[in-house]
Design an enzyme around this catalytic site. Structure first.
Site, PDB file in Angstrom:
ATOM      1  N   CYS A  13       0.861  -1.175   0.000  1.00 50.65           N
ATOM      2  CA  CYS A  13       0.000   0.000   0.000  1.00 50.65           C
ATOM      3  C   CYS A  13       0.899   1.226   0.000  1.00 50.65           C
ATOM      4  O   CYS A  13       2.132   1.111   0.108  1.00 50.65           O
ATOM      5  CB  CYS A  13      -0.867   0.002   1.252  1.00 50.65           C
ATOM      6  SG  CYS A  13       0.127   0.159   2.724  1.00 50.65           S
ATOM      7  N   HIS A  41       6.112  -6.674   7.503  1.00 50.37           N
ATOM      8  CA  HIS A  41       6.027  -8.096   7.857  1.00 50.37           C
ATOM      9  C   HIS A  41       6.398  -8.934   6.643  1.00 50.37           C
ATOM     10  O   HIS A  41       5.572  -9.654   6.108  1.00 50.37           O
ATOM     11  CB  HIS A  41       4.605  -8.433   8.315  1.00 50.37           C
ATOM     12  CG  HIS A  41       4.240  -7.758   9.584  1.00 50.37           C
ATOM     13  ND1 HIS A  41       4.855  -8.027  10.778  1.00 50.37           N
ATOM     14  CD2 HIS A  41       3.335  -6.793   9.845  1.00 50.37           C
ATOM     15  CE1 HIS A  41       4.337  -7.277  11.723  1.00 50.37           C
ATOM     16  NE2 HIS A  41       3.412  -6.502  11.190  1.00 50.37           N
ATOM     17  N   GLU A 126       0.333  -0.706  15.993  1.00 50.51           N
ATOM     18  CA  GLU A 126      -0.321   0.549  15.591  1.00 50.51           C
ATOM     19  C   GLU A 126      -1.223   1.053  16.714  1.00 50.51           C
ATOM     20  O   GLU A 126      -1.235   2.246  17.043  1.00 50.51           O
ATOM     21  CB  GLU A 126      -1.143   0.337  14.315  1.00 50.51           C
ATOM     22  CG  GLU A 126      -1.757   1.638  13.832  1.00 50.51           C
ATOM     23  CD  GLU A 126      -2.776   1.435  12.714  1.00 50.51           C
ATOM     24  OE1 GLU A 126      -2.523   0.628  11.807  1.00 50.51           O
ATOM     25  OE2 GLU A 126      -3.838   2.092  12.774  1.00 50.51           O
ATOM     26  N   THR A 165      -6.122   1.427  11.478  1.00 49.11           N
ATOM     27  CA  THR A 165      -6.337   1.633  10.036  1.00 49.11           C
ATOM     28  C   THR A 165      -6.759   0.353   9.316  1.00 49.11           C
ATOM     29  O   THR A 165      -7.431   0.411   8.291  1.00 49.11           O
ATOM     30  CB  THR A 165      -5.058   2.163   9.359  1.00 49.11           C
ATOM     31  OG1 THR A 165      -3.985   1.288   9.686  1.00 49.11           O
ATOM     32  CG2 THR A 165      -4.744   3.570   9.774  1.00 49.11           C
ATOM     33  N   CYS A 193      -8.179   2.747   6.792  1.00 50.15           N
ATOM     34  CA  CYS A 193      -7.458   3.152   5.583  1.00 50.15           C
ATOM     35  C   CYS A 193      -8.214   2.660   4.346  1.00 50.15           C
ATOM     36  O   CYS A 193      -8.655   1.512   4.306  1.00 50.15           O
ATOM     37  CB  CYS A 193      -6.073   2.537   5.641  1.00 50.15           C
ATOM     38  SG  CYS A 193      -5.178   2.720   4.130  1.00 50.15           S
ATOM     39  N   SER A 221       1.250 -10.369   9.814  1.00 49.01           N
ATOM     40  CA  SER A 221       0.679  -9.111   9.316  1.00 49.01           C
ATOM     41  C   SER A 221      -0.828  -9.106   9.577  1.00 49.01           C
ATOM     42  O   SER A 221      -1.557  -9.990   9.116  1.00 49.01           O
ATOM     43  CB  SER A 221       0.958  -8.983   7.813  1.00 49.01           C
ATOM     44  OG  SER A 221      -0.018  -8.170   7.226  1.00 49.01           O
ATOM     45  N   SER A 222      -1.283  -8.087  10.307  1.00 50.96           N
ATOM     46  CA  SER A 222      -2.704  -8.045  10.658  1.00 50.96           C
ATOM     47  C   SER A 222      -3.581  -7.896   9.429  1.00 50.96           C
ATOM     48  O   SER A 222      -4.619  -8.526   9.314  1.00 50.96           O
ATOM     49  CB  SER A 222      -2.914  -6.914  11.664  1.00 50.96           C
ATOM     50  OG  SER A 222      -3.892  -6.050  11.273  1.00 50.96           O
ATOM     51  N   ASN A 223      -3.164  -7.060   8.469  1.00 48.20           N
ATOM     52  CA  ASN A 223      -4.042  -6.881   7.300  1.00 48.20           C
ATOM     53  C   ASN A 223      -4.064  -8.136   6.443  1.00 48.20           C
ATOM     54  O   ASN A 223      -5.073  -8.461   5.822  1.00 48.20           O
ATOM     55  CB  ASN A 223      -3.678  -5.604   6.528  1.00 48.20           C
ATOM     56  CG  ASN A 223      -2.452  -5.744   5.682  1.00 48.20           C
ATOM     57  OD1 ASN A 223      -2.509  -6.323   4.611  1.00 48.20           O
ATOM     58  ND2 ASN A 223      -1.323  -5.220   6.156  1.00 48.20           N
ATOM     59  N   SER A 264       2.018  -5.569   2.953  1.00 46.94           N
ATOM     60  CA  SER A 264       3.479  -5.602   3.077  1.00 46.94           C
ATOM     61  C   SER A 264       4.131  -6.523   2.044  1.00 46.94           C
ATOM     62  O   SER A 264       5.311  -6.822   2.142  1.00 46.94           O
ATOM     63  CB  SER A 264       3.871  -6.105   4.460  1.00 46.94           C
ATOM     64  OG  SER A 264       2.926  -5.772   5.413  1.00 46.94           O
TER      65      SER A 264
HETATM   66 FE1  SF4 Z   1      -0.831   1.145   4.287  1.00 49.43          FE
HETATM   67 FE2  SF4 Z   1      -1.598   1.145   6.781  1.00 49.43          FE
HETATM   68 FE3  SF4 Z   1      -0.923   3.391   5.631  1.00 49.43          FE
HETATM   69 FE4  SF4 Z   1      -3.111   2.196   4.889  1.00 49.43          FE
HETATM   70  S1  SF4 Z   1      -2.674   3.045   6.868  1.00 49.43           S
HETATM   71  S2  SF4 Z   1      -1.628   3.071   3.552  1.00 49.43           S
HETATM   72  S3  SF4 Z   1      -2.566   0.075   5.105  1.00 49.43           S
HETATM   73  S4  SF4 Z   1       0.386   1.683   6.040  1.00 49.43           S
END
Ligand code: SF4
Length: 652
Positions: A13, A41, A126, A165, A193, A221-223, A264
């Site tokens: 991202c 990650h 975070e 996020t 996000c 990695s959480s996402n 990531s």
């Molecule tokens: Fe990437 Fe997290 Fe920033 Fe969104 S908030 S752009 S997922 S780093």
């Protein structure tokens, strides 16, 4: 022959890409760097950086003197910044601007005494970083149930609610449902996000059309884990970190395989996975359109510049702003004040999630990763052109009255404010304008908008024009005898004015009833709908005389059709004379009971036998159609033979 589809939003991202680039740039400049935790990650990337000299440390105390401390995209708490300042080490702050925004909100709200509630995983770095910007008044909740409990336990507190996020948008939606609407003690910040939202939405859509999903990303990695959770709820899903793990997977029984990747995951790893999968399946069947993720990534980093016209898809709407996805690295935000010129409208009145908006960029902040946009300026530009054209072409426009202001009312047409002076509203001079608020009105533009002046409109001119048109149409077809249905608009002592559809005609008082009446209000009221016909026309003076009494309603005709000589009827004494009494047989028809016919004896005075208002039974002894006179007898009632009539008749 499975078809392989790679999600366009798979991979790095904006925030992660920015952080990785910042580290590589520092390394390229020969700086000694230490990242506070792995920069992403992804072990490949972390190992590559390590090979180039970047150290990974867990605590600022491990920093070497003069070494650059890299704050990764997750961000850190205020205590870490303080410690770094104390140590005096240089800092490369790669905190994602979206995360920095949350730090700012949390710090401000917390300092103002709000209870800061953060949706997310308490142990995630975070969230720890966000907590680190709050004073003591904060809490973390995982879902709507926990939030409900916190809310119920703290009914008095002012709650400022935000999220990690990468928080799941569906759960976020459920959380909002447990909060009351429009509570001034609750302020909600949508801090999810859009990159995350987009990736999650696309992953879900891809999973829906796939038999098998492969999610690539770090297991910590959480996402990435969230992507895995979303996809595995829809179809068979594997989570892998690298291409060499594909050998361990069962890729059989899948006609459609979808691939997505966490924030990531570098593009080259996604490519490797795709190529390896292709080799394993020994097919060359990757959907071309979907496979150009690298290009999609590049596109997503397109630059925005102030003044550019862009399109944005509405992601979230709240009372203060609308968040839009611009397909760019910046998140678009349209402040409520830039949505519409109409202050009576809230963002939720104007746009919905999923709407595509035409917008103009008014500010781009690469530092914050936010593009500030305006909808109203786009609307205004288009609206002003339309209003000017409407003025030139004298077009009738339609809009809702948004406010009653000094000297008139305001309407907004296509984002353009149009003032309608009280004198142009069509209402009487002293009438209140309040009733117009909220009404949709037709108007024409009588003054076009200029630089510092709003446009001016007239409702009255439209009514006048409509009246003229109706009048012209009326005269085209009007002729004596033609029937109309019209509403009584007003009454005078000499008649009733009836609206024939834009033009009024008059029914004279003598036409209103077969009986003698003193005022039209005895038979009609304003608002009554009458069936009338044209008796006479005078186009030159716009005069239309209307008839209302109908032949079939003529009481004399009615009487003749229903009664005959010899009938016995009940009648009511309506007047008394020296020679007899008049009795009403039906409305509008009276007959005379001569004094000699009042009783079977000699009557000296009529009043000795009857009084006005008495109900009597009489026999019709004669009907004179020419003179419309009816003779009645009380004496003859019950007699078998003919009575000896002493006829003296009066006009009915
Ligand atoms: Fe990437 Fe997290 Fe920033 Fe969104 S908030 S752009 S997922 S780093």
């Amino acid at each position: 022959m499975p078809e392989i589809t790679v999600a366009k939003t798979a991979g790095f991202c904006f925030g992660v890409n920015r952080a990785v680039e910042m580290v590589y740039a520092a390394l390229a400049e020969g700086k000694q760097v230490a990242t506070l935790g792995p920069i992403i990650h992804n072990t490949d990337v972390v190992n590559d950086m390590a090979a180039k000299g970047a150290r990974v440390i867990e605590d600022v105390s491990e920093l070497h003197p003069g070494e650059y401390a890299v704050i990764r995209s997750h961000g850190v708490g205020k205590d870490v910044y303080d410690a770094l300042t104390k140590l005096g080490n240089p800092v490369i702050d790669a905190t994602c601007p979206f995360v920095s925004r949350i730090h700012k909100i949390a710090a401000e709200k917390s300092a103002e005494g709000w209870y800061v509630l953060i949706a997310g995983d308490r142990d995630h770095p975070e969230v720890q970083g966000i907590i680190g910007h709050c004073e003591q008044n904060y809490d973390v909740f995982e879902d709507q149930f926990v939030l409900k409990g916190i809310f119920e336990k703290n009914p008095e507190k002012k709650l400022a609610i935000m999220s990690q996020t990468t928080y799941n948008r569906i759960v976020w939606g459920e959380c909002l449902k447990v909060l009351p609407d429009d509570d001034p003690n609750i302020v909600v910040y949508d801090t999810i996000c859009t990159a995350t939202g987009q990736r999650q939405t696309e992953a879900a859509a891809l999973a829906e059309k796939s038999d098998l999903m492969v999610v690539i990303g770090g297991r910590h990695s959480s996402n990435t884990k969230k992507l895995y959770d979303i996809c595995s709820g829809i179809c068979r899903t594997y989570l892998i970190e690298r291409a060499d793990e594909l050998d361990t997977l069962d890729l059989s029984n899948a006609d459609h395989i979808g691939i997505t990747a966490g924030a990531s995951t570098p593009a080259h790893i996604i490519k490797e996975v795709v190529n390896t999968m292709d080799e394993i399946l020994n097919k060359d069947n990757i959907t071309e359109e979907e496979f150009d993720f690298a290009q999609a990534l590049d596109e997503s980093f397109k630059k925005l510049h102030t003044g550019a016209r862009v399109k944005g898809i509405v992601m979230t709407v709240n009372n203060s702003e609308v968040i839009v996805d611009l397909g760019a690295k910046q998140t678009g935000t349209v402040p409520a004040s830039e949505l519409s010129n109409d202050p009576s409208k809230k963002p939720t009145d104007l746009v919905n999630v999923g709407d595509e908006l035409d917008l103009i960029v008014i500010k781009v902040s690469d530092q914050d990763g936010i593009a500030t946009l305006s909808k109203k300026r786009v609307d205004e530009q288009a609206g002003v052109e339309k209003v000017i054209k409407a003025k030139e072409e004298n077009t009738v426009l339609e809009a809702e009255v948004s406010a009653v202001v000094k000297g008139g009312v305001n309407v907004f047409y296509e984002g353009v404010r149009i003032f309608i002076p009280a004198s142009q509203t069509g209402l009487p001079r002293e009438a209140s304008l309040d009733g117009l608020k909220g009404q949709t009105v037709k108007f024409i533009v009588i003054e076009a908008p200029e630089r510092r002046k709003s446009a001016v409109g007239s409702i009255k001119a439209v009514s006048r024009r409509e009246k003229e048109a109706a009048k012209a149409k009326f005269w085209e077809t009007a002729e004596v005898g033609k029937e109309y249905e019209g509403e009584v608009k007003s009454l005078t002592s000499y008649g009733a004015f009836v609206d024939l559809g834009g033009i009024d005609g008059m029914v004279h008082i003598s036409e209103l009833s077969w009986n003698r009446i003193k005022h039209p209000s005895q038979v009609v009221s304003v608002g009554d709908v009458l069936k009338v016909y044209i008796k006479d026309l005078d186009q030159e003076n716009d005069r239309i005389s209307l008839g209302y009494k109908k032949a079939e309603d003529n009481p004399w005709e009615k009487f003749l059709s229903e009664y005959g000589v010899g009938d016995t009827v009940d009648a009511k004494i309506v007047s008394i004379t020296s020679f007899g009494a008049f009795a009403q047989i039906i409305d509008g028809v009276d007959g005379l009971i001569h004094i000699s016919q009042l009783a079977d004896r000699r009557v000296e005075n009529v009043k000795d036998v009857v009084s006005v208002g008495d109900e009597v039974t009489v026999k019709i002894t004669n009907i004179d159609e020419d003179s419309k006179r009816i003779s009645l007898s009380m004496r003859a009632v019950g007699e078998d033979g003919d009575a000896e009539y002493d006829d003296e008749e009066e006009e009915a």
